[in-house]
Design an enzyme around this catalytic site. Structure first.
Site, PDB file in Angstrom:
ATOM      1  N   ASN A   1       4.556   4.237   2.850  1.00  0.00           N
ATOM      2  CA  ASN A   1       5.099   5.131   1.831  1.00  0.00           C
ATOM      3  C   ASN A   1       4.083   6.227   1.554  1.00  0.00           C
ATOM      4  OD1 ASN A   1       3.310   4.260  -0.509  1.00  0.00           O
ATOM      5  ND2 ASN A   1       4.254   2.293   0.038  1.00  0.00           N
TER       6      ASN A   1
ATOM      7  N   ASP B   1       8.225  -3.477  -0.253  1.00  0.00           N
ATOM      8  CA  ASP B   1       9.117  -4.560  -0.664  1.00  0.00           C
ATOM      9  C   ASP B   1       9.632  -5.351   0.532  1.00  0.00           C
ATOM     10  OD1 ASP B   1       8.983  -3.911  -3.403  1.00  0.00           O
ATOM     11  OD2 ASP B   1      10.468  -2.337  -3.126  1.00  0.00           O
TER      12      ASP B   1
ATOM     13  N   LYS C   1       3.617  -2.217  22.647  1.00  0.00           N
ATOM     14  CA  LYS C   1       4.434  -1.082  22.240  1.00  0.00           C
ATOM     15  C   LYS C   1       5.847  -1.218  22.789  1.00  0.00           C
ATOM     16  CE  LYS C   1       4.966   3.886  22.831  1.00  0.00           C
ATOM     17  NZ  LYS C   1       4.436   5.114  23.463  1.00  0.00           N
TER      18      LYS C   1
ATOM     19  N   PHE D   1       3.120  -0.556 -12.804  1.00  0.00           N
ATOM     20  CA  PHE D   1       3.603   0.818 -12.641  1.00  0.00           C
ATOM     21  C   PHE D   1       5.028   0.768 -12.110  1.00  0.00           C
ATOM     22  CE2 PHE D   1      -0.552   2.234 -13.451  1.00  0.00           C
ATOM     23  CZ  PHE D   1      -0.587   3.629 -13.458  1.00  0.00           C
TER      24      PHE D   1
ATOM     25  N   LYS E   1      11.700  -3.870 -15.782  1.00  0.00           N
ATOM     26  CA  LYS E   1      10.545  -4.399 -15.055  1.00  0.00           C
ATOM     27  C   LYS E   1       9.515  -4.985 -16.020  1.00  0.00           C
ATOM     28  CE  LYS E   1       7.462  -2.997 -11.267  1.00  0.00           C
ATOM     29  NZ  LYS E   1       7.108  -1.877 -10.361  1.00  0.00           N
TER      30      LYS E   1
ATOM     31  N   LYS F   1       9.033  -9.099 -15.432  1.00  0.00           N
ATOM     32  CA  LYS F   1       7.800  -9.525 -14.764  1.00  0.00           C
ATOM     33  C   LYS F   1       6.704  -9.938 -15.734  1.00  0.00           C
ATOM     34  CE  LYS F   1       9.067  -7.156 -10.586  1.00  0.00           C
ATOM     35  NZ  LYS F   1       8.646  -6.461  -9.362  1.00  0.00           N
TER      36      LYS F   1
END
Length: 401
Positions: free
Chosen positions: A209, A278, A288, A322, A336, A340
């Protein structure tokens, strides 16, 4: 506030070295114990005897002139210091420090010390604005070194502008104020996660990301300045670790899970700012994969939810998460926070300009489980880090954590 403080004063070779003599005197008058290290060039302006008379301490000029055979001189001085001050700091010594060079007593001791380092630059106005000098100053700032900016005025070279060593009285006052600053996290252990994770498909391809780790690194740097013992678990980023922070490098979500859970029991404050994958490929190929005609489908499996695990295992820790969202930002952030078992959450709308991945700024909504809300407008990530940590330290104090 300087009474009894052990200060190493590094004097490098500029005409402003004469001010370092007055600075030594002012520091001693303030109650500090001052040991002076001089470069060879500095001795062309002021003699070591001057500093020895003013400080009533040994003056160091040569790495190999061991005054006590039972100790390694530059290591002993580095460990002795409560604070390290370079005044004047020439372009040369700044460049050495930014490059990690160690070829004399001053540079070797600087590399060995874990004390806070304050840099008071002094040089010609054009030298001070040279791209190389600016790059070196930026590098040192990223590592957590602290600066006492030069003044503007008539310089010894005849130019008028920025580059004059700040006056000794002002430098002493800056150091006084630094010691007067509260350190609300002193004695606390802080664990921070930062950056992205990479989930390999084959040796040349992976999922990741856009996280750069800037927010997590800003938090680690600021937590260290506030007195904490900081551990930073970091994905692969192009950032230099802050000075004095213990960095654990990881690549995958599983590696981050293992390192964070290993360190978790001893921590007082945990901030999970990393952007953890995730999902990961269910199969990772050793060789490869060759290009084929048609589409290719990658079957994915869930990674372990680190933040959920931390919430479940929480005992005395203050836990901050975050939430990087693009829609229904506050709604998902609040969900969240509750789901959590967090103590607080920082909610970012990463689709807003100037906020989120890769930027030097951020705008956030900070919510605690007690229901307190703080809206932080667009600001530098360093400033946001300070705000987050100050709120967290206040909450921890109120809950005796």
């Amino acid at each position: 506030m300087l009474n009894g403080k052990k200060i190493v004063l590094g004097v490098s070779g500029g005409i402003a070295a004469y001010k370092a003599a007055a600075l030594t005197s002012k520091l001693v008058q303030a109650g500090a114990v001052v040991k002076v290290i001089m470069t060879d060039s500095a001795q062309n302006f002021v003699s070591p005897t001057t500093f020895q008379a003013l400080s009533r301490q040994p003056v160091y000029t040569d790495t190999f002139d061991e005054q006590d055979s039972s100790q390694i001189q530059h290591i002993d001085v580095a460990d002795w210091a409560d604070l390290f001050l370079i005044a004047p700091a020439t372009a040369n010594v700044i460049g050495k420090l930014a490059s990690g060079l160690a070829d004399d007593m001053l540079s070797t001791t600087l590399l060995a010390t874990e004390a806070p380092v304050y840099i008071a630059p002094a040089m010609n106005v054009h030298m001070y604005s040279h791209p190389a000098v600016l790059k070196n100053l930026k590098q040192l700032d990223a590592w957590g070194f602290r600066f006492i900016e030069p003044g503007e005025g008539y310089l010894a070279c005849g130019y008028v502008g920025k580059g004059r060593l700040e006056e000794p009285e002002t430098i002493v006052e800056v150091l006084r104020k630094e010691y007067q600053r509260p350190q609300p996290l002193k004695g606390k252990k802080v664990l921070i996660t930062a950056g992205p994770t990479r989930e390999q498909i084959d040796p040349v391809r992976y999922f990741t990301n856009p996280s750069t780790g800037k927010m997590g690194y800003a938090l680690a740097k600021k937590a260290k300045q506030l007195g904490a013992d900081v551990t930073l678990v970091s994905g692969q980023v192009a950032l230099d670790p802050p000075v004095g922070v213990h960095v654990i490098q990881i690549t995958t979500a599983q590696e981050m899970y293992e390192e964070v859970l290993k360190a978790y029991p001893d921590q007082d404050l945990v901030i999970k700012s990393a952007a953890v994958a995730d999902y990961r490929p269910k199969i990772t190929y050793d060789q490869k994969m060759k290009k084929k005609t048609g589409d290719y489908v990658v079957e994915m499996e869930r990674t372990k939810d680190i933040l959920m695990e931390l919430g479940d295992r929480k005992e005395h820790q203050y836990l901050i998460g975050f939430a990087a969202e693009t829609t229904d930002v506050e709604k998902y952030g609040r969900e969240k926070l509750a789901k959590k078992n967090l103590d607080a959450i920082v909610i970012n709308n990463v689709s807003e300009e100037g906020s989120g991945f890769g930027t030097d700024t951020n705008a956030s909504l900070f919510i605690t489980k007690k229901g307190e809300e703080m809206t932080y407008p667009l600001m530098s990530k360093d400033e946001l880090a300070k705000n987050i940590l100050m709120v967290a330290s206040g909450e921890m104090e109120s809950e005796n954590l």
